[in-house]
Scaffold this active site. Sequence first.
Site, short mmCIF file in Angstrom:
data_model
loop_
_atom_site.label_atom_id
_atom_site.label_comp_id
_atom_site.label_asym_id
_atom_site.label_seq_id
_atom_site.Cartn_x
_atom_site.Cartn_y
_atom_site.Cartn_z
N ARG A 87 -5.60 -86.06 56.27
CA ARG A 87 -5.01 -86.92 57.29
C ARG A 87 -5.39 -88.39 57.13
O ARG A 87 -4.55 -89.27 57.19
CB ARG A 87 -5.48 -86.43 58.66
N ARG A 105 4.02 -82.09 65.41
CA ARG A 105 2.68 -82.29 66.00
C ARG A 105 2.70 -82.38 67.53
O ARG A 105 1.85 -81.78 68.18
CB ARG A 105 1.98 -83.50 65.38
N CYS A 158 17.02 -76.84 70.24
CA CYS A 158 17.14 -76.04 71.46
C CYS A 158 15.82 -75.37 71.81
O CYS A 158 15.68 -74.15 71.71
CB CYS A 158 18.26 -75.03 71.28
C1 LIG Z 1 -6.88 -79.24 56.16
C2 LIG Z 1 -8.07 -79.22 55.30
C3 LIG Z 1 -8.64 -80.42 54.86
C4 LIG Z 1 -8.13 -81.77 55.30
O1 LIG Z 1 -8.39 -82.03 56.63
P1 LIG Z 1 -7.99 -83.47 57.25
O2 LIG Z 1 -8.34 -83.36 58.67
O3 LIG Z 1 -6.54 -83.64 57.03
O4 LIG Z 1 -8.81 -84.49 56.53
C5 LIG Z 1 -9.70 -80.35 53.99
N1 LIG Z 1 -10.20 -79.16 53.57
C6 LIG Z 1 -9.69 -77.99 53.98
C7 LIG Z 1 -10.26 -76.72 53.48
C8 LIG Z 1 -8.60 -77.97 54.86
O5 LIG Z 1 -8.11 -76.81 55.27
#
Ligand SMILES: *Cc1c(COP(=O)(O)O)cnc(C)c1O
EC number: 4.1.1.20
Length: 457
Positions: free
Chosen positions: A290, A327, A358
């Site tokens: 993210r 989201r 819908c």
């Molecule tokens: C989703 C995930 C991430 C990334 O998480 P962010 O919050 O997007 O930084 C990293 N490692 C694992 C194992 C994940 O499932």
Amino acid sequence: MNTTADTVARRTGFERIDGELCCDGFPLSEVARLHATPTYVYSSELIREKYRRYDAAFGDTAHLVCYAAKANSTMGVLGLLAAEGAGFDIVSQGELMRVLHAGGDPKRIVFSGVGKTRSDIAAGLAAGIRCFNVESLAELERIDAVARELGVVAPVSMRVNPDVDPHTNARIATGLKSAKFGIALRDVKDAYRRAAELANLRVEGISCHIGSQVSDPRPYEEMTEVLFALLRELDADGIRVAHVDFGGGAAVAYRVGDPELAPEALVERLAALTKEKAPYPVEILIEPGRSIVAEAGVLLTTVEYVKPMEADADCCIVDASMTELIRPTLYDAWHRIEPVAHPARAGAKPVNIVGPVCESSDWLGSRREIEVAAGDVLAVCTAGAYGMSMASNYNSRPLPAEVMIEKGLPTTLRERQDVLELFAAERAPECAKQGPLDEEAFERVNRVRLAFLNAAR
Ligand SMILES: *Cc1c(COP(=O)(O)O)cnc(C)c1O
């Protein structure tokens, strides 16, 4: 207004120039005109900058930044990061193929996920990935078995569930012992001992991922305590790892003033704790998703109708929905929404910004106090992560287009999906009116398709 790439010095990120919202200096209204809406737009500059901040914050500490591909797995985004030398955290064969096609180095891929199939494991081994982040004892046995059949040795790292509360939204917390993720603390040492016994496994590391939108460094500190205590105990058994993977999860600010965790703050803390407290030198891996892409993307959408309501908010119906950005529906997430042509003006009455799907839960923003009118193009901000990668075809809606601003100009990362692609892989059963379509029916389909395409221009 001079906003073309030649006349304006290159700007980075999303900002208003003469009132108009621009991405890396390019006006978003122009992207909407060229590509129609809904369309995702990404700033290549912001993605690169965020990745480089993570990488640079390590200084000369041995490290690898593995971008979590699930946050945004569009080829153009993966390719940009591959060109930067990034590693990748993947969770499926599809992501593996994407990363390899995008030019990612298999030696920098870690494979996470609680449900790896035999074919996932075989694919990872065939690619020669850096390691599997193992999430159960049963998976450990399976990886050994698949590696034995293929006559190779599989690199593994145990993903530990440290039972740490990340103080985030319950639906994105992954490191509590009630979560399905990782190997429970009480089983971790057994997993390493078992791995040492199995001939087709090689212990590579230890890993952890406590959740997403974590804004406080303390849960990370608690996690390092747990991991280093385990490493000390394992060391006494003669088991050592080459790397420690602290996962992802750094928070970004969706609202101005929301707490965020800067790459430097996280990395410097992790590096210092590792230097101080790891029982022996280890390479550090992190898996940010993210925080690398969220702020680098917006979703452009056009207002179709404004429906006056008896309730205390009017209804602003836009052409994007939960199928482009789920989201809000899934996590009650809040995204800033602004008109692209001019700064938001206060409206007479709040509006609920909703999509055409819908479902009552199909909404993008609730009770926004902004003036909106049919035809306005709106930017749904901070939408670069878990937007396109979670998009769906529900209501038979084609996937949106994606555009990246690169060197100040838009480049298409993904064409808007063609309506015919929606069912290209589907087959009619015996009982259906069978194709091939007669000439008249075929003509009709084509006329409709052209009408879609023309309307989208
Ligand atoms: C989703 C995930 C991430 C990334 O998480 P962010 O919050 O997007 O930084 C990293 N490692 C694992 C194992 C994940 O499932």
